[in-house]
Design an enzyme around this catalytic site. Structure first.
Site, mmCIF file in Angstrom:
data_model
loop_
_atom_site.group_PDB
_atom_site.id
_atom_site.type_symbol
_atom_site.label_atom_id
_atom_site.label_comp_id
_atom_site.label_asym_id
_atom_site.label_seq_id
_atom_site.Cartn_x
_atom_site.Cartn_y
_atom_site.Cartn_z
ATOM 1 N N HIS A 1 0.838 -1.212 0.000
ATOM 2 C CA HIS A 1 0.000 0.000 0.000
ATOM 3 C C HIS A 1 0.873 1.263 0.000
ATOM 4 C CE1 HIS A 1 -2.858 3.062 1.220
ATOM 5 N NE2 HIS A 1 -2.288 3.199 2.401
ATOM 6 N N GLU B 1 0.560 6.002 12.662
ATOM 7 C CA GLU B 1 -0.708 5.401 13.021
ATOM 8 C C GLU B 1 -0.562 3.909 13.346
ATOM 9 O OE1 GLU B 1 -3.751 6.474 10.340
ATOM 10 O OE2 GLU B 1 -5.356 5.744 11.636
ATOM 11 N N ASP B 2 0.254 3.222 12.564
ATOM 12 C CA ASP B 2 0.278 1.762 12.662
ATOM 13 C C ASP B 2 1.500 1.171 13.365
ATOM 14 O OD1 ASP B 2 -2.079 1.871 11.310
ATOM 15 O OD2 ASP B 2 -1.222 1.427 9.347
HETATM 16 MN MN MN Z 1 -2.664 4.602 4.143
#
Ligand code: MN
Length: 720
Positions: free
Chosen positions: A59, A87-88
């Site tokens: 991605h 975020e991840d």
């Molecule tokens: Mn993304």
């Protein structure tokens, strides 16, 4: 050399770099940095997978690829690779900043923030989210470009998601991202956003249209090819080189058209579009001429965005013609450069300097970008690396404010509450008495800022004021106010014109010519007598001109008799009502009600028929400025020893609270000042009042105003 370097990196990485090389020859020195982010992202997301089973990194990689298609710079590509890292994973913004750069960390953080905004399909929430999103990214446009790339990849891979998620994301894409891409002129991304969200939001419909198109595909393809050929041949004859692309319009736009016109697919002729790209603007119009010669254009569908470019920089000529078999074909004509800008929008405005690969030049075709460049140019601290210092306030030119219902209204910067009122409706503007911004009462000239909630208070008794023209910012408000005055001043001009006309002719002992001259108004170019009077009244035509052209036999007399008031050229000094008038003896003096001059004001006299001399304040809007009437103005002065008193008119706007009126009258009376009249009107939460006080001079009035201003709840007070 390069091939040896290349071997250090993976094949996948190299194909990313190859894409960048296509538009940025200076990328070589950035390769180590891009490689570092590439590896960092790959390791950071190592144990994460997408629903499809692919590594999550895919991605990020595809996001970076989309960014290369938008010709973005190294910083943006790096931010694209890292956009989900905060975020991840457990990495902090600080780590990203120290490993890479502050700018990369800022962009990544901006993208993460946007993801936090939760979209809600309710109408008011929608506008609110839109605003939040705009505000949160307003300091660097690259944030939104990375977000677009992220979203585009998510939309392209949405099939794997469950239906509810597909719908939520598609709704957001359709209602927020597509309009924003449109605003930024990124048409290619915008149309893909629309097409994909249509596919997921109305799958049945999408499939239905797809099948229909498929059924007719052979016919359509043949039609397009033949149409294209016809044009190609004509252009060849005229020696114009052009690239011609024929296509079927997007399903989402076909669908929109079907819904709007409420017709079946078979009746939709409007599905074909041809784009013609040439090398110069001149040729754009030449091509347009050739096409219109060959096919009948639909007049109302013609749009020339070359002559008048859209605010987002888009330029093209659009015309729809009736092609063979009566089918509508939309033809877009533009230069290659215009096409590049139309496809990538704002991203197209970053140009690379061949030598060092830095982006230090921005196409200055877009007005708001030009303004920004000017600021940066005059700021010695702005570095040569333009992109790095570029913190675009994307919506610099515009502010977003809300009606009480939550409708979004876009206004230019520095727009006032009154501009807002006119943006809502002309009638609202014309009867606007005050406004509430974020629930607080403010004056009409209060400047609004993004996010303000604005409510307009109206009154049937209010009339527009000339003063309004001094502070409104929008052309809409300006033209509506002017139009109102034009309409209302007509009667005034007619009366004045009549007076000037008759007076001049009497002066010249030509009273007998009044009627015959008036009878010839049509010959003079005026449909009615009133229009003739109006032209005289507002100075468009002078009585002398009329006589010169329509009254030959009297020429000699009028030549020196035309100055009607040379009777005043003798110098007299006359004192009357406290005013000294040079050159006038025994003349009646009165004070204009429109401006109520008082000693201390700068004044001027105006000779009025039958009423002697009217004294105006020299800044009074009613003083004529036209040549014809200036002759009637006369210098006047205040007499030094006056013992008269004067009326002074005050206009007050204040909050409607208990005791307000008595507070005001107490202040006035405490200053030993008499009130001649007081008239207060309540308009919901505010009170509007006219007070006439009796004063000695200007200083006196000013003191009263000063003290009234101190009262709690006064919004505005001024002399009329
Ligand atoms: Mn993304």
């Amino acid at each position: 050399m390069i091939s040896k370097e290349k071997s250090k990196y993976s094949k996948k990485f190299n194909s990313l770099i190859d894409k960048i090389r296509e538009y940025n020859s200076g990328v070589e020195k950035d390769i180590p940095l891009i490689w570092k982010t590439y590896i960092f992202a790959k390791k950071g997301h190592a144990n994460q997978f997408r629903l499809s089973g692919e590594p999550y990194f895919e991605h990020l990689y595809q996001t970076a690829i989309i960014l290369t298609e938008l010709s973005m710079d190294t910083t943006t590509i790096c931010a694209g690779l890292l956009h989900d890292i905060l975020e991840d994973t457990d990495y902090s913004k600080k780590t990203i900043a120290s490993e890479f750069s502050d700018t990369i960390a800022d962009i990544v953080e901006g993208v993460t923030k946007i993801s936090d905004i939760k979209f809600n399909s309710q109408e008011d929430k929608q506008a609110n989210n839109f605003r939040k999103m705009l505000l949160s990214v307003a300091n660097d446009i690259r944030v939104i470009i990375v977000k677009f790339a992220d979203r585009l990849n998510n939309m392209r891979t949405l099939d794997i998601m469950i239906k509810s998620k597909q719908e939520r994301i598609s709704l957001e894409t359709r209602d927020i991202y597509a309009p924003l891409a449109h605003r930024l002129g990124m048409y290619k991304i915008k149309s893909e956003f629309e097409e994909l969200s249509f596919k997921f939001l109305e799958p049945e419909r999408y499939k239905f249209l797809q099948q229909h198109l498929h059924k007719n595909k052979k016919y359509i393809d043949k039609y397009i090819i033949e149409f294209q050929k016809t044009i190609e041949n004509s252009l060849k004859k005229s020696n114009i080189n052009a690239t011609i692309i024929g296509r079927i319009k997007n399903l989402s736009s076909i669908n929109k058209k079907m819904n709007k016109q409420n017709i079946d697919f078979d009746k939709i002729y409007d599905i074909l579009a041809i784009r013609i790209m040439v090398d110069s603007v001149t040729n754009c119009y030449a091509v347009l001429g050739i096409i219109h010669q060959q096919f009948k254009p639909i007049a109302e569908r013609f749009k020339d965005f070359i002559a008048t470019q859209k605010t987002n920089g888009y330029q093209s000529v659009h015309t729809t013609v009736i092609g063979p078999e009566g089918k509508n074909v939309e033809v877009q004509i533009r230069t290659h450069e215009m096409n590049r800008i139309a496809e990538t929008g704002i991203a197209a405005h970053w140009k690379y300097k061949e030598s060092d690969g830095n982006i230090n030049e921005i196409d200055n075709k877009i007005l708001w970008l030009r303004e920004l460049i000017d600021i940066l140019k005059t700021d010695p601290n702005s570095s040569n690396d333009f992109m790095e210092t570029l913190k675009i306030d994307l919506f610099k030119e515009e502010i977003f404010v809300f009606t009480p219902k939550g409708d979004l209204i876009t206004l230019p910067q520095k727009a006032t509450a009154l501009d807002f009122a006119f943006a809502v409706h002309t009638e609202v503007g014309l009867s606007c008495i005050g406004s509430k911004v974020n629930s607080k009462i403010v004056t009409l000239n209060t400047m609004l800022s993004s996010g303000d909630k604005v409510e307009i208070l109206t009154s049937k008794n209010i009339k527009p004021s000339y003063n309004w023209l001094k502070f409104v910012k929008t052309n809409r408000a300006k033209s509506r106010i002017k139009r109102w005055f034009q309409k209302n001043e007509f009667d005034e001009s007619v009366a004045l014109g009549k007076e000037i006309f008759e007076k001049n002719l009497r002066k010249l002992k030509m009273a007998d010519k009044i009627k015959p001259l008036l009878a010839r108004h049509e010959e003079m170019g005026f449909q009615t007598q009133s229009l003739l009077y109006q032209a005289i009244g507002n100075g468009k035509i002078t009585v002398k001109e009329l006589l010169d052209n329509y009254c030959d036999e009297e020429k000699e007399i009028k030549e020196d008799g035309i100055k009607p008031f040379n009777v005043f050229s003798r110098i007299f000094r006359s004192t009357s009502n406290g005013v000294t008038i040079q050159g006038v003896d025994n003349v009646m003096v009165n004070f204009a009600k429109c401006c109520s001059p008082i000693p201390g004001d700068d004044i001027v006299g105006y000779i009025t028929r039958g009423k002697g001399i009217t004294i105006h304040r020299s800044d009074c809007k009613n003083i004529p400025t036209k040549e014809e009437e200036v002759d009637r103005l006369i210098d006047v002065n205040w007499d030094k020893n006056i013992d008269y008193t004067f009326y002074s008119h005050l206009n007050i706007l204040c909050e409607n609270r208990n005791g307000m009126v008595s507070d005001i009258s107490n202040v006035i009376q405490n200053m030993k000042t008499s009130i001649a009249s007081i008239n207060m009107k309540t308009e919901g939460p505010i009170v509007q009042g006219n007070i006439i006080i009796i004063v000695d001079n200007l200083k006196h009035t000013k003191n009263v105003i000063k003290n009234i201003k101190k009262i709690n709840g006064i919004i505005k007070i001024n002399r009329i």
